[in-house]
Design an enzyme around this catalytic site. Structure first.
Site, PDB file in Angstrom:
ATOM      1  N   PHE A 172       0.807  -1.077  -0.110  1.00 59.16           N
ATOM      2  CA  PHE A 172       0.371  -0.858  -0.037  1.00 59.16           C
ATOM      3  C   PHE A 172       0.521   0.795   0.062  1.00 59.16           C
ATOM      4  CE2 PHE A 172       0.744  -0.358   4.061  1.00 59.16           C
ATOM      5  CZ  PHE A 172       0.933   1.036   5.191  1.00 59.16           C
ATOM      6  N   LYS A 196      -1.224  -6.961  -9.726  1.00 57.09           N
ATOM      7  CA  LYS A 196      -2.268  -7.417  -8.473  1.00 57.09           C
ATOM      8  C   LYS A 196      -1.740  -5.756  -8.263  1.00 57.09           C
ATOM      9  CE  LYS A 196      -3.003  -8.404  -4.517  1.00 57.09           C
ATOM     10  NZ  LYS A 196      -3.767  -7.562  -3.469  1.00 57.09           N
ATOM     11  N   GLU A 199      -4.894  -3.749  -2.012  1.00 58.31           N
ATOM     12  CA  GLU A 199      -6.599  -3.196  -1.999  1.00 58.31           C
ATOM     13  C   GLU A 199      -6.594  -2.394  -1.254  1.00 58.31           C
ATOM     14  OE1 GLU A 199      -4.780  -5.598  -0.799  1.00 58.31           O
ATOM     15  OE2 GLU A 199      -5.219  -6.304   1.109  1.00 58.31           O
ATOM     16  N   LYS A 200      -5.245  -1.798  -0.565  1.00 56.53           N
ATOM     17  CA  LYS A 200      -5.687  -0.810   0.114  1.00 56.53           C
ATOM     18  C   LYS A 200      -5.877   0.420  -0.244  1.00 56.53           C
ATOM     19  CE  LYS A 200      -4.418  -2.315   4.186  1.00 56.53           C
ATOM     20  NZ  LYS A 200      -2.929  -3.911   4.042  1.00 56.53           N
ATOM     21  N   SER A 249       5.429  -7.333   3.142  1.00 53.82           N
ATOM     22  CA  SER A 249       5.429  -7.655   4.503  1.00 53.82           C
ATOM     23  C   SER A 249       6.355  -9.273   4.282  1.00 53.82           C
ATOM     24  CB  SER A 249       4.403  -7.784   4.931  1.00 53.82           C
ATOM     25  OG  SER A 249       3.488  -8.827   4.885  1.00 53.82           O
ATOM     26  N   CYS A 304       9.850   2.092   3.305  1.00 53.62           N
ATOM     27  CA  CYS A 304      10.136   0.611   3.601  1.00 53.62           C
ATOM     28  C   CYS A 304      11.964   1.451   3.622  1.00 53.62           C
ATOM     29  CB  CYS A 304      10.546  -0.315   1.878  1.00 53.62           C
ATOM     30  SG  CYS A 304      11.134   0.203   1.018  1.00 53.62           S
ATOM     31  N   GLU A 404       9.328  -4.451  12.813  1.00 54.82           N
ATOM     32  CA  GLU A 404       9.327  -3.390  12.025  1.00 54.82           C
ATOM     33  C   GLU A 404       7.986  -2.261  12.413  1.00 54.82           C
ATOM     34  OE1 GLU A 404       7.831  -4.165   7.871  1.00 54.82           O
ATOM     35  OE2 GLU A 404       8.813  -2.181   7.165  1.00 54.82           O
TER      36      GLU A 404
HETATM   37  P1  NAD Z   1       1.516  -6.745   3.184  1.00 51.67           P
HETATM   38  O1  NAD Z   1       2.618  -7.952   2.911  1.00 51.67           O
HETATM   39  O2  NAD Z   1       0.874  -6.802   3.993  1.00 51.67           O
HETATM   40  O3  NAD Z   1       0.317  -6.395   1.335  1.00 51.67           O
HETATM   41  C1  NAD Z   1       1.311  -6.583  -0.020  1.00 51.67           C
HETATM   42  C2  NAD Z   1       0.749  -7.434  -0.949  1.00 51.67           C
HETATM   43  O4  NAD Z   1       0.464  -8.498  -0.649  1.00 51.67           O
HETATM   44  C3  NAD Z   1      -0.328  -6.778  -0.726  1.00 51.67           C
HETATM   45  O5  NAD Z   1      -1.388  -6.755  -2.323  1.00 51.67           O
HETATM   46  C4  NAD Z   1      -1.868  -8.006   0.153  1.00 51.67           C
HETATM   47  O6  NAD Z   1      -2.710  -8.259  -1.278  1.00 51.67           O
HETATM   48  C5  NAD Z   1      -0.495  -9.587  -0.253  1.00 51.67           C
HETATM   49  N1  NAD Z   1      -0.788  -9.695   0.588  1.00 51.67           N
HETATM   50  C6  NAD Z   1      -0.816  -9.617   2.226  1.00 51.67           C
HETATM   51  N2  NAD Z   1      -1.267 -10.620   2.612  1.00 51.67           N
HETATM   52  C7  NAD Z   1      -0.548 -11.453   2.639  1.00 51.67           C
HETATM   53  C8  NAD Z   1      -0.745 -12.973   2.814  1.00 51.67           C
HETATM   54  N3  NAD Z   1      -1.383 -14.076   3.612  1.00 51.67           N
HETATM   55  N4  NAD Z   1      -1.180 -14.054   1.656  1.00 51.67           N
HETATM   56  C9  NAD Z   1      -0.434 -13.772   0.400  1.00 51.67           C
HETATM   57  N5  NAD Z   1      -0.684 -11.985   0.454  1.00 51.67           N
HETATM   58  C10 NAD Z   1      -1.320 -10.960   1.092  1.00 51.67           C
HETATM   59  O7  NAD Z   1       2.316  -5.567   2.978  1.00 51.67           O
HETATM   60  P2  NAD Z   1       1.478  -3.808   3.141  1.00 51.67           P
HETATM   61  O8  NAD Z   1       0.842  -3.797   4.326  1.00 51.67           O
HETATM   62  O9  NAD Z   1       0.920  -3.410   2.383  1.00 51.67           O
HETATM   63  O10 NAD Z   1       3.261  -3.117   3.023  1.00 51.67           O
HETATM   64  C11 NAD Z   1       3.651  -2.768   3.966  1.00 51.67           C
HETATM   65  C12 NAD Z   1       4.995  -3.633   3.768  1.00 51.67           C
HETATM   66  O11 NAD Z   1       6.190  -3.789   2.947  1.00 51.67           O
HETATM   67  C13 NAD Z   1       6.347  -3.571   4.783  1.00 51.67           C
HETATM   68  O12 NAD Z   1       7.024  -4.240   5.848  1.00 51.67           O
HETATM   69  C14 NAD Z   1       7.221  -2.380   4.095  1.00 51.67           C
HETATM   70  O13 NAD Z   1       8.492  -2.372   5.032  1.00 51.67           O
HETATM   71  C15 NAD Z   1       7.064  -3.143   2.259  1.00 51.67           C
HETATM   72  N6  NAD Z   1       7.852  -2.874   1.802  1.00 51.67           N
HETATM   73  C16 NAD Z   1       8.880  -3.167   1.513  1.00 51.67           C
HETATM   74  C17 NAD Z   1       9.921  -2.307  -0.013  1.00 51.67           C
HETATM   75  C18 NAD Z   1      10.759  -2.238  -0.327  1.00 51.67           C
HETATM   76  O14 NAD Z   1      10.868  -2.646  -1.280  1.00 51.67           O
HETATM   77  N7  NAD Z   1      11.552  -3.686   0.960  1.00 51.67           N
HETATM   78  C19 NAD Z   1       9.075  -1.226  -0.298  1.00 51.67           C
HETATM   79  C20 NAD Z   1       7.714  -0.975   0.355  1.00 51.67           C
HETATM   80  C21 NAD Z   1       6.828  -1.540   1.399  1.00 51.67           C
END
Ligand code: NAD
Length: 520
Positions: A172, A196, A199-200, A249, A304, A404
């Site tokens: 998101f 994909k 969703e937020k 994440s 991140c 985190e």
């Molecule tokens: P998230 O993992 O909750 O969601 C990311 C995506 O995964 C979404 O599209 C979501 O629908 C899907 N998803 C969520 N839980 C899932 C599961 N259990 N099984 C399958 N799919 C799932 O992450 P977020 O809250 O949207 O983003 C924040 C996180 O992203 C933080 O940990 C941040 O550090 C990380 N991030 C990392 C970078 C990088 O380049 N390293 C960049 C941006 C964000």
């Protein structure tokens, strides 16, 4: 939640169209070049984090719709891969122009759905735009290699071919930049793509897809499906998808990495972070404090690359008071309000989680130098706001250090020596980035060599590298071996074919040899 229509200017044209049929408007899928409303009976509200207004609703795309999107991408692949690279580049050249044209609309959509300030939202778009600009040079980036006459009359060369259907799964926090890390490189290499979005905040992806179609991307080359875990699992399992780019994440990323790799797919998975800054007493104090404030609290800490942990070495700990004064002066407000420094966090649940981690730090013995938990923003009383928060005397065994936080919370720690500080940072499981602030070249060089992090800042907070480099997180912050964008990104979205050819006048009457061919 209170239901009210969002001002139409921030929505994609395709989403706006749905508002005459549905209120709030529904975010469409993009399948085979057409924006179509899902037939799903399950939708998720996309909420404005500053107000809780429902901006739109995003579908849990059905299995049939998902299959149709993959089939459209598969059908589009043969002709797209054979389209000259110059033509594919030209689509990107046009796309970068259109993104610039619609920068304000994109930024407004991001602020409305994600919460960051308008200026920060423009930065989100701009850092993605740079990847589109980079993709305009794909002819050079995708070049193969050639060695003439490896044996008499024999040449060997390799070409980088696209993989087929690739997919991207987005977080998101950067609704424009991260989709733009993915599909521009993938499709300019000749792949087709299924995206994909989070969703937020799916709105920016839809606007970008509209612009890509306007720029001339053929039908089916880029498709969009929405949803959460089920659709992600479907992407991991689908036999026609060859590679997955994931950012988010660790829980989701490691699940996707394992599940998709078990099906033989390539995966690049950028995940969580706990970025440290080591502050040496010889650093330029004002510049250092400004950097810590910007990188700790910008985007409400939801980057991140946020600097979330400061390790003061020796006497630099005396600067903590000034850090607190500076953090106090930041303006927390809706991202749409002029002068706002930081907006809300993404959701009520995120706010609760962050507040719980702050409290756990206090319970574990950290000192709360600045507490932003009770902030109320006039006019936006329902917003998920947290003001800048600073905890000090943090230890590595505390929950607030191990997790985190992903909010506007800066943890302060102390080390007597530089070596101790480096050891502390290296013990952390994450390796996205680390910075040092110092005026000593010797210390900076030692830091660069000894620090176990994929991205290193010297007198700068963790930078997101420009697209001619790659985003090189390491340790628990990354899974896979080919990073996003840069040379590695092109390698990720292509496979090497190596060709050996022989063109020579073959003398007649030579016998056959069954020995292993060698080039002696
Ligand atoms: P998230 O993992 O909750 O969601 C990311 C995506 O995964 C979404 O599209 C979501 O629908 C899907 N998803 C969520 N839980 C899932 C599961 N259990 N099984 C399958 N799919 C799932 O992450 P977020 O809250 O949207 O983003 C924040 C996180 O992203 C933080 O940990 C941040 O550090 C990380 N991030 C990392 C970078 C990088 O380049 N390293 C960049 C941006 C964000």
């Amino acid at each position: 939640p209170q239901i009210s229509a969002a001002p139409s200017s921030q929505l994609s044209t395709a989403t706006e169209r749905s508002s005459s049929l549905h209120q709030p408007p529904r975010v469409p899928n993009l399948i085979g070049g057409t924006f179509v409303n899902s037939k799903s009976s399950s939708f998720i509200d996309v909420l404005n984090p500053a107000t809780q207004e429902v901006v739109s609703q995003v579908p849990l795309t059905t299995t049939e719709e998902f299959k149709a999107a993959v089939a459209a991408a598969k059908d589009a692949f043969p002709s797209w891969r054979n389209t000259p690279v110059t033509t594919r580049q030209r689509v990107m050249l046009k796309l970068q122009e259109l993104i610039r044209r619609d920068m304000d609309k994109l930024a407004l959509n991001i602020t409305t759905e994600q919460g960051k300030t308008l200026k920060d939202a423009q930065g989100d778009v701009f850092r993605g735009l740079e990847v589109v600009e980079h993709a305009c040079g794909m002819g050079t980036l995708q070049m193969g290699e050639y060695v003439s006459n490896v044996a008499n009359g024999i040449d060997t060369y390799s070409i980088r071919e696209p993989l087929g259907v690739c997919a991207g799964i987005c977080p998101f926090n950067f609704p424009a930049m991260i989709p733009l890390w993915m599909f521009p490189i993938a499709v300019t290499c000749g792949n087709t793509f299924v995206l994909k979005p989070s969703e937020k905040d799916p709105g920016a992806s839809i606007i970008l897809a509209e612009l890509a179609m306007e720029a001339g991307l053929p039908k089916g080359v880029l498709n969009i499906v929405h949803g959460t875990t089920d659709i992600v699992n479907a992407i991991c399992d689908d036999v026609d998808i060859r590679a997955i780019s994931f950012v988010g994440s660790n829980t989701a990323g490691m699940h996707i990495y394992g599940r998709a790799a078990a099906k033989g797919k390539r995966v690049q998975s950028n995940m969580g972070a706990k970025n440290h800054a080591i502050i040496m007493p010889d650093a330029n104090m004002n510049a250092t404090l400004n950097a810590l404030i910007a990188a700790g609290f910008g985007a409400a800490g939801q980057r991140c690359m946020a600097l979330s942990t400061v390790v003061f070495v020796g006497d630099s700990k005396l600067w903590e008071g000034k850090l607190v004064e500076s953090a106090k002066s930041l303006k927390v407000n809706s991202g749409l309000e002029p002068g706002a420094d930081l907006g809300p966090v993404i959701s009520k649940q995120a706010k609760e989680r962050i507040c719980k981690l702050i409290q756990s730090g206090v319970d574990d013995g950290a000192r709360l130098l600045l507490d932003g938990r009770d902030i109320v923003v006039p006019g936006y009383e329902q917003g998920n706001f947290i003001g800048p928060t600073i905890l000090t005397d943090v230890r590595t065994d505390m929950e607030c250090y191990k997790e985190e936080i992903f909010g506007p919370v800066l943890l302060c720690m102390h080390a007597d020596t530089f070596e101790e500080a480096i050891k502390l940072v290296n013990r952390n499981k994450y390796g996205n980035g680390a910075s040092i602030f110092t005026s000593s070249g010797v210390a900076a060089r030692k830091f660069q060599t000894d620090i176990e992090a994929g991205q290193v800042g010297i007198n700068v907070p963790i930078p997101v590298p420009l697209p001619f480099f790659s985003f090189t997180g390491s340790k628990a912050s990354f899974a896979g071996d080919l990073n996003f964008y840069g040379k590695a990104g092109v390698n990720f979205y292509t496979q090497i074919k190596t060709i050996t050819q022989q063109w020579k006048d073959l003398p007649s009457g030579t016998g056959v040899s069954l020995a292993m061919p060698t080039s002696q």
